[in-house]
Design an enzyme around this catalytic site. Structure first.
Site, PDB file in Angstrom:
ATOM      1  CB  CYS A  53      -0.945  -0.010   1.194  1.00  0.00           C
ATOM      2  SG  CYS A  53      -2.100  -1.393   1.202  1.00  0.00           S
ATOM      3  CG  HIS A 103      -0.814   3.336   4.305  1.00  0.00           C
ATOM      4  ND1 HIS A 103      -1.259   2.051   4.132  1.00  0.00           N
ATOM      5  CD2 HIS A 103      -0.084   3.315   5.437  1.00  0.00           C
ATOM      6  CE1 HIS A 103      -0.816   1.279   5.105  1.00  0.00           C
ATOM      7  NE2 HIS A 103      -0.102   2.037   5.910  1.00  0.00           N
ATOM      8  CG  HIS A 292      -1.513  -3.365  -3.793  1.00  0.00           C
ATOM      9  ND1 HIS A 292      -2.402  -4.314  -3.334  1.00  0.00           N
ATOM     10  CD2 HIS A 292      -1.321  -2.502  -2.756  1.00  0.00           C
ATOM     11  CE1 HIS A 292      -2.726  -4.050  -2.089  1.00  0.00           C
ATOM     12  NE2 HIS A 292      -2.098  -2.941  -1.706  1.00  0.00           N
TER      13      HIS A 292
END
Length: 507
Positions: A53, A103, A292
């Site tokens: 991530c 993130h 992803h």
């Protein structure tokens, strides 16, 4: 269309491209994503630049490969001094807004965004720092096969709490933007946490699928001793050696995963409907992608962290009001291409202070077919050596430092079952790709820097646990309701001004 288009950037988490109908999937029901693909450019060979991530998102936002900015893992800090596409857009005159996950690790939780509507779903500190010295079983995030063992429907989940809030606030912000007089062009990033595990789905979305119609993995489980070293490490890291899963548990996980894609598709549909209802559709570029992919049982593997296609390849669909209708682009691209593409779309390239590792998608969308290559890196938990992948033409070459390489012909072997590395007939190609994958990348230096970075951050992580009160970098979202509803001061006309489209009062 206005000279500087609005941009709605929708990112999901851990979505495998192949599950979607525009990429050949036959089971998933995602009509809004299908419709977006029917009016936009579908990039058939789009990749993340790290199959995990935070490094994927950091590289995407900076236009740099992960190891070039020290984005090694899900606990690597993105320094405030690193320019991002949000800074680029600010220079270009855009209002930049983030709703949902990005993130960010470290005290800077904006990185150029003018507004952030929600907190993040994961920690912003060094809690998830991996320790390669402890071997591949070290997994600070706690990843395991429990998600597969417990897969099934649910009434509610933490991720549903989060994504429902992201959707609501993003839709509301679109309404607010439509009612804002003389507003700047906007870039609104809406970033959802689904279909990332756990494999638990709300009952309404679970019930959209017949359980027996859920397809099983195309590639059956490969015996562990026959797998490459990277896959063997992940087998241990994920606890698959001590938590085996049954075929029925695999089917449950896939059922929930597909249901969660449908859940996300409903949200994509509402965002797009709001854009149209507010009269902004013809002035707005829409980008849909993931950070992803997901193995989802292929080869006997789950999650991401590997360079195999289900993990490293991502959906990428772009609807641009001024660039034709439906098209399919086979040239390999990656997420670090987003920043140079934004330069083309917004005119914001002036004075950019950093080198760029990507190239704009715009020429490809206009019919050009230049040769392109994609690089992807992995240095997070589950492995104990840096790894890098290159995709060029129809071939993929994987370098795992200190271990045998892998080479696949994705045209002849789309499921990557035949490793061509070490064969006489491909020796020349292998030598070329071995050189290309290491060009400008010193694996020994990367290894040393990763280990040093881990030691520093593990020391700081442990120190933070001893401090009271414990320091926190987590973003705390807030809003000013006094500006949103009727209040004693300045209340006259508030309701009328909130109506869209505005209706003038009678004379």
């Amino acid at each position: 269309m206005r000279s500087q288009p609005n941009i709605l950037f929708i990112q999901v988490d851990q979505m495998a491209a192949a599950a979607l109908r525009p990429y050949g999937g036959q089971v998933v029901r995602a009509p809004h994503i299908d419709a977006l693909a029917g009016r936009g450019a579908v990039f058939e060979a789009a990749y993340c630049n790290s199959p995990i991530c935070a490094p994927s998102r950091f590289s995407m936002m900076t236009g740099r490969l992960p190891t070039s900015i020290g984005a090694y893992d899900n606990a690597s800090e993105l320094p405030a001094a690193t320019p991002t596409f949000a800074h680029l857009l600010a220079h270009a005159g855009y209002r930049t807004i983030l709703a949902g996950k990005m993130h960010f690790i470290g005290p800077d939780q904006l990185h150029g965004f003018a507004e952030r509507l929600t907190t993040d779903i994961y920690p912003a500190d060094f809690a998830w720092t991996p320790n390669w010295a402890a071997g591949p079983r070290d997994k600070p995030s706690g990843i395991s096969m429990v998600n597969v063992l417990q897969a099934g429907p649910c009434v509610r989940s933490l991720q549903m709490d989060y994504d429902d809030e992201v959707e609501h606030l993003a839709v509301q912000r679109l309404y607010d933007l439509a009612r804002e007089p003389g507003r700047k062009p906007f870039f609104l990033a809406v970033s959802f946490s689904h279909p990332h595990p756990p494999y638990t789905a709300g009952q309404p979305w679970w019930d959209r699928y017949e359980h027996d119609a859920i397809d099983m993995p195309t590639v059956a489980a490969i015996p562990v001793e026959q797998r490459d070293i990277h896959s063997q490490w992940l087998h241990v890291s994920h606890g698959a050696d001590v938590q085996p899963v049954s075929d029925e548990q695999v089917r449950n996980a896939r059922h929930a995963y597909y249901a969660n894609i449908s859940y996300i598709d409903d949200k994509v549909g509402r965002l797009l409907r709001t854009l149209a209802d507010c009269g902004m559709e013809d002035d707005t570029i829409v980008v849909f992608t993931s950070d992803h992919g997901e193995m989802l049982g292929e080869r006997g593997m789950f999650y991401k962290q590997t360079f195999f296609e289900p993990s490293a390849r991502v959906p990428l669909i772009v609807r641009h009001p001024e660039v034709g209708g439906a098209s399919r682009i086979a040239t390999p691209v990656s997420l670090i291409d987003l920043l140079p593409t934004l330069m083309d779309w917004t005119g914001g390239a002036r004075d950019w202070p950093e080198p760029l590792d990507g190239a704009s998608w715009q020429p490809l969308m206009q019919g050009s077919t230049p040769e392109r290559r994609v690089l992807c890196e992995y240095t997070d938990m589950g492995v104990i050596a840096p790894a890098r992948m290159i995709r060029t033409g129809t071939h993929k070459y994987i370098h795992t430092h200190g271990h045998p390489p892998q080479l696949y012909d994705l045209q002849a072997d789309p499921h990557e079952l035949t490793d061509l590395a070490g064969r006489p007939e491909t020796a020349q190609l292998e030598a070329q790709l071995a050189h290309a994958v290491l060009e400008g990348w010193d694996a020994d230096a990367v290894l040393a820097d990763v280990l040093a970075s881990q030691r520093r951050r593990l020391y700081l992580r442990d120190a933070a646990r001893l401090i009271e009160p414990r320091p926190s970098w987590d973003y705390q979202a807030s809003r000013d309701d006094s500006r949103r509803f009727v209040r004693a001061h300045g209340a006259a006309g508030a309701k009328a001004l909130a109506r869209f489209p505005f209706v003038a009062p009678p004379a």
